[in-house]
Write a protein that holds these residues in place. Structure first.
Motif, PDB file in Angstrom:
ATOM      1  N   ARG A  65     -21.718  24.417   7.288  1.00  0.00           N
ATOM      2  CA  ARG A  65     -22.084  23.888   5.968  1.00  0.00           C
ATOM      3  C   ARG A  65     -23.482  23.306   5.973  1.00  0.00           C
ATOM      4  O   ARG A  65     -24.252  23.478   5.009  1.00  0.00           O
ATOM      5  CB  ARG A  65     -21.081  22.826   5.547  1.00  0.00           C
ATOM      6  CG  ARG A  65     -19.686  23.336   5.263  1.00  0.00           C
ATOM      7  CD  ARG A  65     -18.802  22.225   4.742  1.00  0.00           C
ATOM      8  NE  ARG A  65     -19.359  21.640   3.528  1.00  0.00           N
ATOM      9  CZ  ARG A  65     -18.876  20.541   2.949  1.00  0.00           C
ATOM     10  NH1 ARG A  65     -17.854  19.908   3.485  1.00  0.00           N
ATOM     11  NH2 ARG A  65     -19.441  20.075   1.844  1.00  0.00           N
ATOM     12  N   ALA A  66     -23.850  22.611   7.041  1.00  0.00           N
ATOM     13  CA  ALA A  66     -25.185  22.031   7.108  1.00  0.00           C
ATOM     14  C   ALA A  66     -26.258  23.114   7.142  1.00  0.00           C
ATOM     15  O   ALA A  66     -27.269  23.029   6.422  1.00  0.00           O
ATOM     16  CB  ALA A  66     -25.296  21.131   8.343  1.00  0.00           C
ATOM     17  N   CYS A  67     -26.044  24.147   7.969  1.00  0.00           N
ATOM     18  CA  CYS A  67     -27.027  25.246   8.022  1.00  0.00           C
ATOM     19  C   CYS A  67     -27.134  25.944   6.673  1.00  0.00           C
ATOM     20  O   CYS A  67     -28.243  26.285   6.217  1.00  0.00           O
ATOM     21  CB  CYS A  67     -26.633  26.233   9.111  1.00  0.00           C
ATOM     22  SG  CYS A  67     -26.777  25.591  10.791  1.00  0.00           S
ATOM     23  N   GLY A  68     -25.994  26.173   6.021  1.00  0.00           N
ATOM     24  CA  GLY A  68     -26.023  26.823   4.718  1.00  0.00           C
ATOM     25  C   GLY A  68     -26.740  26.000   3.670  1.00  0.00           C
ATOM     26  O   GLY A  68     -27.556  26.521   2.892  1.00  0.00           O
ATOM     27  N   ALA A  69     -26.467  24.693   3.637  1.00  0.00           N
ATOM     28  CA  ALA A  69     -27.096  23.835   2.635  1.00  0.00           C
ATOM     29  C   ALA A  69     -28.601  23.734   2.847  1.00  0.00           C
ATOM     30  O   ALA A  69     -29.394  23.873   1.899  1.00  0.00           O
ATOM     31  CB  ALA A  69     -26.463  22.437   2.679  1.00  0.00           C
TER      32      ALA A  69
ATOM     33  N   GLY B 177     -34.892  27.994   1.070  1.00  0.00           N
ATOM     34  CA  GLY B 177     -35.206  29.235   0.371  1.00  0.00           C
ATOM     35  C   GLY B 177     -35.440  29.014  -1.116  1.00  0.00           C
ATOM     36  O   GLY B 177     -36.358  29.612  -1.710  1.00  0.00           O
ATOM     37  N   LEU B 178     -34.621  28.171  -1.761  1.00  0.00           N
ATOM     38  CA  LEU B 178     -34.790  27.913  -3.190  1.00  0.00           C
ATOM     39  C   LEU B 178     -36.117  27.224  -3.468  1.00  0.00           C
ATOM     40  O   LEU B 178     -36.842  27.596  -4.420  1.00  0.00           O
ATOM     41  CB  LEU B 178     -33.629  27.046  -3.679  1.00  0.00           C
ATOM     42  CG  LEU B 178     -33.654  26.656  -5.166  1.00  0.00           C
ATOM     43  CD1 LEU B 178     -33.578  27.890  -6.059  1.00  0.00           C
ATOM     44  CD2 LEU B 178     -32.510  25.704  -5.487  1.00  0.00           C
TER      45      LEU B 178
ATOM     46  N   VAL C  79     -37.073  19.083   9.373  1.00  0.00           N
ATOM     47  CA  VAL C  79     -37.280  18.043  10.397  1.00  0.00           C
ATOM     48  C   VAL C  79     -36.521  16.757  10.068  1.00  0.00           C
ATOM     49  O   VAL C  79     -35.798  16.217  10.923  1.00  0.00           O
ATOM     50  CB  VAL C  79     -38.789  17.776  10.581  1.00  0.00           C
ATOM     51  CG1 VAL C  79     -39.012  16.552  11.462  1.00  0.00           C
ATOM     52  CG2 VAL C  79     -39.454  18.984  11.210  1.00  0.00           C
ATOM     53  N   PRO C  80     -36.608  16.204   8.829  1.00  0.00           N
ATOM     54  CA  PRO C  80     -35.768  15.021   8.538  1.00  0.00           C
ATOM     55  C   PRO C  80     -34.275  15.312   8.628  1.00  0.00           C
ATOM     56  O   PRO C  80     -33.495  14.459   9.069  1.00  0.00           O
ATOM     57  CB  PRO C  80     -36.175  14.638   7.111  1.00  0.00           C
ATOM     58  CG  PRO C  80     -37.510  15.239   6.917  1.00  0.00           C
ATOM     59  CD  PRO C  80     -37.507  16.504   7.698  1.00  0.00           C
ATOM     60  N   GLY C  81     -33.869  16.534   8.205  1.00  0.00           N
ATOM     61  CA  GLY C  81     -32.451  16.874   8.304  1.00  0.00           C
ATOM     62  C   GLY C  81     -31.973  16.918   9.740  1.00  0.00           C
ATOM     63  O   GLY C  81     -30.888  16.419  10.072  1.00  0.00           O
ATOM     64  N   LEU C  82     -32.760  17.526  10.633  1.00  0.00           N
ATOM     65  CA  LEU C  82     -32.383  17.573  12.039  1.00  0.00           C
ATOM     66  C   LEU C  82     -32.382  16.182  12.654  1.00  0.00           C
ATOM     67  O   LEU C  82     -31.505  15.847  13.467  1.00  0.00           O
ATOM     68  CB  LEU C  82     -33.344  18.486  12.799  1.00  0.00           C
ATOM     69  CG  LEU C  82     -33.190  19.992  12.538  1.00  0.00           C
ATOM     70  CD1 LEU C  82     -34.288  20.752  13.235  1.00  0.00           C
ATOM     71  CD2 LEU C  82     -31.825  20.489  13.004  1.00  0.00           C
ATOM     72  N   ALA C  83     -33.355  15.361  12.273  1.00  0.00           N
ATOM     73  CA  ALA C  83     -33.375  13.990  12.798  1.00  0.00           C
ATOM     74  C   ALA C  83     -32.151  13.201  12.337  1.00  0.00           C
ATOM     75  O   ALA C  83     -31.519  12.483  13.118  1.00  0.00           O
ATOM     76  CB  ALA C  83     -34.664  13.292  12.349  1.00  0.00           C
ATOM     77  N   GLY C  84     -31.786  13.341  11.058  1.00  0.00           N
ATOM     78  CA  GLY C  84     -30.594  12.652  10.570  1.00  0.00           C
ATOM     79  C   GLY C  84     -29.325  13.150  11.226  1.00  0.00           C
ATOM     80  O   GLY C  84     -28.426  12.365  11.553  1.00  0.00           O
ATOM     81  N   ARG C  85     -29.255  14.471  11.437  1.00  0.00           N
ATOM     82  CA  ARG C  85     -28.049  15.020  12.064  1.00  0.00           C
ATOM     83  C   ARG C  85     -27.958  14.599  13.530  1.00  0.00           C
ATOM     84  O   ARG C  85     -26.869  14.316  14.041  1.00  0.00           O
ATOM     85  CB  ARG C  85     -28.054  16.535  11.964  1.00  0.00           C
ATOM     86  CG  ARG C  85     -26.728  17.155  12.400  1.00  0.00           C
ATOM     87  CD  ARG C  85     -26.561  18.544  11.825  1.00  0.00           C
ATOM     88  NE  ARG C  85     -25.200  19.015  12.040  1.00  0.00           N
ATOM     89  CZ  ARG C  85     -24.186  18.757  11.257  1.00  0.00           C
ATOM     90  NH1 ARG C  85     -24.366  18.021  10.179  1.00  0.00           N
ATOM     91  NH2 ARG C  85     -22.975  19.221  11.524  1.00  0.00           N
TER      92      ARG C  85
ATOM     93  N   ILE D 286     -23.563  15.763   5.771  1.00  0.00           N
ATOM     94  CA  ILE D 286     -22.921  17.059   5.556  1.00  0.00           C
ATOM     95  C   ILE D 286     -22.100  17.383   6.802  1.00  0.00           C
ATOM     96  O   ILE D 286     -22.631  17.502   7.906  1.00  0.00           O
ATOM     97  CB  ILE D 286     -23.962  18.159   5.282  1.00  0.00           C
ATOM     98  CG1 ILE D 286     -24.716  17.854   3.987  1.00  0.00           C
ATOM     99  CG2 ILE D 286     -23.282  19.518   5.188  1.00  0.00           C
ATOM    100  CD1 ILE D 286     -25.778  18.875   3.645  1.00  0.00           C
ATOM    101  N   ASP D 287     -20.793  17.535   6.630  1.00  0.00           N
ATOM    102  CA  ASP D 287     -19.893  17.797   7.746  1.00  0.00           C
ATOM    103  C   ASP D 287     -19.912  19.278   8.102  1.00  0.00           C
ATOM    104  O   ASP D 287     -19.950  20.139   7.228  1.00  0.00           O
ATOM    105  CB  ASP D 287     -18.462  17.376   7.393  1.00  0.00           C
ATOM    106  CG  ASP D 287     -18.343  15.878   7.156  1.00  0.00           C
ATOM    107  OD1 ASP D 287     -19.118  15.140   7.790  1.00  0.00           O
ATOM    108  OD2 ASP D 287     -17.502  15.472   6.342  1.00  0.00           O
ATOM    109  N   GLY D 288     -19.826  19.546   9.389  1.00  0.00           N
ATOM    110  CA  GLY D 288     -19.737  20.918   9.847  1.00  0.00           C
ATOM    111  C   GLY D 288     -21.105  21.555  10.029  1.00  0.00           C
ATOM    112  O   GLY D 288     -21.994  21.439   9.174  1.00  0.00           O
ATOM    113  N   LEU D 289     -21.267  22.266  11.153  1.00  0.00           N
ATOM    114  CA  LEU D 289     -22.545  22.921  11.433  1.00  0.00           C
ATOM    115  C   LEU D 289     -22.818  24.045  10.451  1.00  0.00           C
ATOM    116  O   LEU D 289     -23.952  24.215   9.987  1.00  0.00           O
ATOM    117  CB  LEU D 289     -22.544  23.440  12.876  1.00  0.00           C
ATOM    118  CG  LEU D 289     -23.835  24.102  13.352  1.00  0.00           C
ATOM    119  CD1 LEU D 289     -25.006  23.131  13.282  1.00  0.00           C
ATOM    120  CD2 LEU D 289     -23.668  24.629  14.774  1.00  0.00           C
TER     121      LEU D 289
END
Length: 562
Positions: free
Chosen positions: A90-94, A100-101, A131-137, A85-88
């Motif tokens: 967009r990533a935070c929003g996604a 939340g969902l 945690v996996p998202g932050l590790a991937g980013r 996911i490009d952009g900080l």
């Protein structure tokens, strides 16, 4: 198009996630058909996660709330989405929307779930999604930062090459101007005076012939000086400076040839100066590249010059051997009967220049004494050359016959040690630097800040996980007992003695008896604790209940609740 390795890897990963989803669905009592459907959906989402990272993350998060089979896929999808996911923003929003969902659907799927259980679920989802998202980013930003550093390095190398080339060109122009102004004037005077002296009637025939040799040598030296000045000014080899105004072979009409064809003229000039010169040719004559042809002429010229200076009067042999892959040029003189005094001028740069000239065309030069006490200068020059001052690449995978170690600027970059590729652009296959150079500093700073933020968030998450683990262990000790503790308690014991043996039960894990609990005796107060054993099914929770009345234990029961 994906490479074969990636296709195989993605297929195996999709199959593994499908099987895990089916197994998790069966363990969750979903039934065979629903479990297979969950597995197929997980496999499909695994294949789509690269092209649609945000959409697949949301779909997986929404599916993991009611179906436990999506839990293994959620970890993989979160890692992949963090990378792609490009952009900080967009990533935070996604990730925020997916978190939340998923949490909201978890609350709706269990309406009777307590807030303590929801807090535990929120913590689990925080670890499973963020945690996996932050590790991937972090991995993606680290790779981007590494590529940016390589681009910076390539840009610096290019700039250095440009500066070196500009400095070399300015120095060449200065040297060319000095040579033209000083040597040109002196050679012109020598040519004029020897020409006038040659027609002097008082000279004998032998003297007039010697003066003629001097005049021709001075004229040839003027032509050589003009060519050298042209090379210094244009930065090109003499064999490639010929224009349309020149004659055949790149030489002006009336000037001696400076290739293999001009070797006879060099030998004739030496004979007229009193030396015994013999030319020996062998092999089938083959054409040479202009740079190699000129190098052969220079080898013979340097050999004759050294023989005249250091071994005057000795016989000289010039050899031209046409080998299958190269021309071997040799100049050998016999032993000196009387050593020459130390007054002969020698710059000791001729052989060094020949070695460099031969190296640049892929050849080599050797100089040394012979067995009979003479001296031999030999050059091995390949027939084919790229013509730009560097060796031609060998055909196919063949190894060139003559290889010289690179000692120029290319040796500073290990990437340029193999092949003939430009080491400066190995990390930049496409011409994109000019458009991107303006924003590189900003992007590099942003990436560095992003990596720092990711590292800080990762540290905070680790601290949260450790604290949560300690808190969860303490809560388990308050709400759970072993079956042995249950068996050690007997009906009729005082309430005080029983409570000393059991935990207080005031934990968020202890949510009450649950569905299916037997009725509480009239007027009794009960303590419900969880069992450390597993239930008879995935949804069954073993529970121990102790009921007290009038200060005594009147009932203890063991049962399972949903």
């Amino acid at each position: 198009m994906w490479p074969t390795g990636r296709i195989v890897g993605e297929s195996l990963l999709s199959l593994a996630l499908t099987l895990l989803a089916v197994a998790a669905g069966l363990a969750d009592d979903q039934g065979m058909l629903p479990a297979i459907g969950i597995g197929l959906a997980a496999g499909l989402l695994s294949l789509l996660r690269r092209g649609l990272p945000a959409s697949v993350l949301l779909a997986t998060g929404a599916g993991s709330a009611p179906f436990f089979g999506f839990a293994p896929l959620l970890l993989v999808v979160a890692w992949s989405a963090g990378r792609r996911i490009d952009g900080l923003g967009r990533a935070c929003g996604a990730f925020g929307l997916a978190y939340g969902l998923t949490l909201a659907l978890s609350m709706l799927s269990g309406p009777n779930t307590s807030w303590s259980i929801l807090a535990l679920a929120a913590m689990f989802l925080l670890i499973a999604i963020l945690v996996p998202g932050l590790a991937g980013r972090y991995w993606s930003q680290r790779r981007t930062l590494t590529d940016t550093l390589h681009e910076y390095n390539a840009q610096l190398l290019r700039e250095r090459v440009m500066l070196v080339g500009q400095a070399r060109m300015l120095e060449r122009q200065r040297i060319a101007q000095d040579m033209h102004d000083s040597l040109g004037h002196q050679l012109a005077l020598i040519a004029v005076h020897t020409g006038a002296l040659e027609v002097d009637r008082e000279l004998t025939g032998q003297q007039r012939e010697a003066v003629g040799v001097l005049r021709e040598a001075s004229v040839a030296a003027m032509h050589e000086l003009r060519d050298v000045v042209g090379v210094l000014r244009a930065g090109e080899d003499a064999g490639r400076t010929g224009g349309s105004a020149q004659g055949a072979g790149g030489e002006e009409p009336g000037t001696p040839s400076r290739g293999v064809a001009g070797i006879d003229s060099l030998a004739e000039a030496s004979r007229r100066a009193g030396s015994d010169v013999e030319i020996r040719r062998s092999g089938e004559v083959r054409p040479l590249a202009p740079t190699a042809d000129h190098a052969a002429y220079r080898v013979v010229q340097e050999g004759l010059t050294n023989a005249h200076k250091h071994a005057p009067g000795t016989p000289i042999t010039i050899g031209l051997r046409y080998e299958p892959d190269s021309l071997v040029v040799e100049v050998a003189n016999g032993p000196v009967a009387v050593p020459v005094g130390g007054g002969v001028a020698s710059g000791r740069q001729g052989l060094t220049g020949l070695e460099e000239r031969a190296r640049l065309i892929g050849g080599m030069v050797h100089a040394g004494p012979t067995a009979d006490g003479g001296f031999r200068l030999a050059g091995v020059l390949p027939y084919t050359s790229s013509g730009d001052g560097f060796p031609s690449p060998p055909p196919g995978d063949a190894t060139p016959t003559f290889v010289a170690a690179q000692s120029d600027f290319r040796a500073q970059n290990p990437a340029g040690s193999a092949g003939d590729s430009d080491p400066v652009i190995d990390w930049n296959a496409l011409p994109k630097e000019l458009a991107k150079a303006v924003n590189r500093t900003k992007r590099g700073n942003g990436i560095a800040i992003g990596c720092g933020v990711v590292a800080l968030v990762a540290v905070v998450l680790v601290i949260v996980v450790v604290v949560a683990g300690v808190f969860l262990v303490r809560e388990v000790d308050k709400a759970m007992i072993d079956p042995e503790q249950y068996d050690a308690v007997t009906v009729g014991q005082t309430e005080e003695s029983v409570r000393e043996l059991l935990p207080q039960g005031d934990s968020f894990l202890n949510t009450g008896p649950g569905d299916g609990a037997p009725p509480v005796p009239d007027g009794a107060k009960c303590l419900t604790l969880l069992s450390s054993d597993f239930g008879s099914s995935w949804d069954a929770e073993p529970v121990f209940r102790f009921c007290f009345k009038d200060g005594k234990l009147i009932e203890k029961k063991s049962f399972e609740t949903a």
